[in-house]
Design an enzyme around this catalytic site. Structure first.
Site, mmCIF file in Angstrom:
data_model
loop_
_atom_site.group_PDB
_atom_site.id
_atom_site.type_symbol
_atom_site.label_atom_id
_atom_site.label_comp_id
_atom_site.label_asym_id
_atom_site.label_seq_id
_atom_site.Cartn_x
_atom_site.Cartn_y
_atom_site.Cartn_z
ATOM 1 N N GLY A 177 0.834 -1.205 0.000
ATOM 2 C CA GLY A 177 0.000 0.000 0.000
ATOM 3 C C GLY A 177 0.856 1.236 0.000
ATOM 4 O O GLY A 177 2.051 1.176 -0.303
ATOM 5 N N ASN A 178 0.267 2.362 0.301
ATOM 6 C CA ASN A 178 1.037 3.608 0.379
ATOM 7 C C ASN A 178 0.403 4.529 1.406
ATOM 8 O O ASN A 178 -0.622 4.193 1.995
ATOM 9 C CB ASN A 178 1.141 4.268 -1.002
ATOM 10 C CG ASN A 178 -0.228 4.577 -1.573
ATOM 11 O OD1 ASN A 178 -0.972 5.375 -1.027
ATOM 12 N ND2 ASN A 178 -0.583 3.896 -2.657
ATOM 13 N N ASN A 179 1.033 5.705 1.614
ATOM 14 C CA ASN A 179 0.617 6.596 2.702
ATOM 15 C C ASN A 179 -0.511 7.554 2.344
ATOM 16 O O ASN A 179 -0.780 8.485 3.100
ATOM 17 C CB ASN A 179 1.808 7.437 3.170
ATOM 18 C CG ASN A 179 2.777 6.602 3.960
ATOM 19 O OD1 ASN A 179 2.368 5.653 4.624
ATOM 20 N ND2 ASN A 179 4.055 6.923 3.871
#
Ligand code: C5P
Length: 395
Positions: free
Chosen positions: A204-206
Site C-alpha cells: 500500500g502507500n501513505n
C-alpha cells in the site's frame, strides 16, 4: 452545506418550513434547534419531518433521555442561521446569556452565524435593539436586515423577516456556495489501494484520501451529485447527494469506476493506486524464514487511462501527478499519454504538500495549453481552485 436553523419565538417562524425545504433542495444537511417559546409558533414535528433530523429544544430530552450536546452541534455546522431572531434572543446573544440550547450552540459555534431578525416596527427601531445589532455585528455575525411591509400586528414598516429565498441567497453568499454543478455527477477516486500479499499483509502507500474528500465536499457545495470510490481511509463525509463506494484493491476500484463512468460527467482520479500487485495472494500467512523472500508483482490496471479511453465528447478526466523530479515534464507526459483533460501536479519536494498533510501546493496543466501555479494552501482551498479551473475549462 451543514446548516443549523435556530428558531426563536416569533410569528415569522411559520416561514421556516419553506426555508428548510429550499435548503434541502439545494443539497444542504439541516438540523433545527428551537427556543422553548418557539414551540408555541411551530410544531417540532414539522421541523423534524422536513429536516429529516431530530429537533433540539432542551439540553436534555426528558422523554428519550438524550442529552443534546451543544458542543457537537457547534462542531458539526458550517453555519448557524437564527431565523426568526427575536429581540429577546438577540439581546441574550449580545450579552453572552446561555439559558437555552440555541444560545449554548451559538456560543459553541466554530463557524459563522447569520442573524435574520423579525419583530414589530417599534421594537426594531428601539435604541436597545439597534445597540445589540451593532454589538453582534462587531462580534463578526452576519445580519440579514428585516424587510419593510405589513407586520403581524397590523402595523406597516420595517420588521418583517426576509423571505426564505433571500435567506438562502445570503447563506450561499456567506459560504461561497455557487451551485454551478447542479445536475452534474462527479466521480472521484480517492485514498490508497491495498494489494494483498497474504491474509494479513498488503502492498500500500501513505495516501490519506484527504484531497479526494476535500474535492468531494467542494463538488457537493457546488450542487453536484458525487460518487466517491475510495480505498482504505479514515476520512468521513456524509451528504444526501454523496454515494461513498469503499474498495480495497485497484481491481475493485476499476470495477466500480466502470460501473459508474457512463452516468458521470466528470471523473477526478485522485487515488494513489498501487502500481503493482502480487501475482497471487497466498492463502495462508507466509511463514518467516532466514531465506530471502521474493514476491512476483504484476502491473495493476490504469484506471484513469481506462476512463479516458472510454469517455464521450462531453466527459472530462482529471488526474494527479505526484512527482519528485522533472515535475512539469512528467506531468505533461501523463496528461498526453493518459488522454486526460486536466492534470494536477503536486510535488513531494514542496514542504507541507503531499500525502497525509492538510495542505497542498499544485500546478494545473490542461490539454488546451493552460498552466496555473498556485501557492501552498489548505486542501479545502486547493479543491476550490481545482473546481474553478474545471468549470472554466468546460465553458
Ligand atoms: O502514473 P501515475 O500513477 O503517476 O498517474 C497518476 C494519475 O493516474 C492519478 O490521477 C492516479 O489516480 C491515476 N492512476 C490510476 N490508475 C493507476 C495508476 C494511476 O487511475 N493504476
Amino acid at each position: 452545506m451543514r446548516i443549523i436553523v435556530g428558531i426563536s419565538g416569533g410569528i415569522a417562524a411559520y416561514k421556516i418550513p419553506f426555508l428548510i425545504r429550499l435548503l434541502k433542495k439545494n443539497g444542504a444537511d439541516v438540523k433545527c434547534i428551537m427556543t422553548p417559546s418557539a414551540k408555541d409558533f411551530i410544531s417540532p414535528l414539522v421541523l423534524s419531518t422536513l429536516s429529516n433530523n431530530p429537533v433540539g429544544i432542551d439540553f436534555w430530552n426528558k422523554e428519550t433521555g438524550v442529552w443534546n450536546n451543544h458542543v457537537q452541534y457547534g462542531e458539526w455546522a458550517d453555519l448557524l442561521v437564527i431565523a426568526p431572531a427575536t429581540a429577546n434572543t438577540i439581546s441574550k446573544m449580545a450579552t453572552g446569556a446561555c439559558d437555552n440550547l440555541l444560545l449554548a450552540t451559538y456560543l459553541s459555534m466554530r463557524q459563522k452565524t447569520l442573524l435574520v431578525p423579525a419583530m414589530d416596527l417599534d421594537m426594531y427601531q428601539h435604541p436597545t435593539v439597534k445597540r445589540n445589532f451593532e454589538q453582534l455585528s462587531s462580534d463578526g455575525l452576519h445580519i440579514l436586515p428585516a424587510e419593510s411591509g405589513e407586520l403581524a400586528s397590523g402595523l406597516f414598516g420595517e420588521g418583517r423577516m426576509a423571505e426564505p429565498e433571500m435567506i438562502l441567497k445570503k447563506i450561499q453568499e456567506i459560504l461561497d456556495v455557487k451551485p454551478l454543478l447542479l445536475g452534474k455527477t462527479i466521480l472521484i477516486t480517492a485514498g490508497p489501494t491495498h494489494e494483498a500479499i497474504d491474509p494479513v499483509r498488503f502492498i500500500g502507500n501513505n495516501s490519506s484520501g484527504k484531497m479526494g474528500f476535500a474535492l468531494a465536499k467542494r463538488a457537493l457545495n457546488l450542487g453536484a451529485k458525487v460518487k466517491l470510490i475510495c480505498g482504505p481511509t479514515t476520512c468521513v463525509l456524509e451528504h444526501d447527494s454523496l454515494e461513498i463506494i469503499p474498495v480495497i484493491t485497484a481491481d475493485e476500484m476499476l470495477f466500480n469506476v466502470q460501473a459508474h463512468w457512463s452516468t458521470s460527467d466528470i471523473g477526478i482520479f485522485s487515488a494513489a493506486v498501487a502500481d503493482y500487485k502480487p501475482a497471487k495472494m497466498e492463502v495462508e500467512k507466509i511463514k518467516k524464514s532466514d531465506a530471502p523472500l521474493q514476491l512476483t508483482l504484476v502491473k495493476n490496471p490504469d484506471i484513469v487511462q481506462w476512463a479516458s479511453n472510454n469517455k464521450s465528447a462531453k466527459q472530462l478526466t482529471v488526474g494527479f501527478a505526484l512527482e519528485t523530479n522533472n515535475e512539469s515534464e512528467n506531468a505533461l507526459t501523463k496528461l498526453l499519454n493518459k488522454k486526460m483533460d486536466i492534470v494536477i501536479l503536486n510535488s513531494l519536494n514542496e514542504k507541507g504538500a503531499g500525502f497525509e498533510k492538510d495542505t497542498n501546493k499544485i500546478t494545473i496543466f490542461d490539454s488546451k495549453g493552460a498552466t496555473k501555479i498556485f501557492n501552498l494552501k489548505q486542501k479545502s482551498e486547493v479543491a476550490i481552485d481545482i473546481f474553478d479551473h474545471i468549470i472554466e475549462y468546460s465553458k
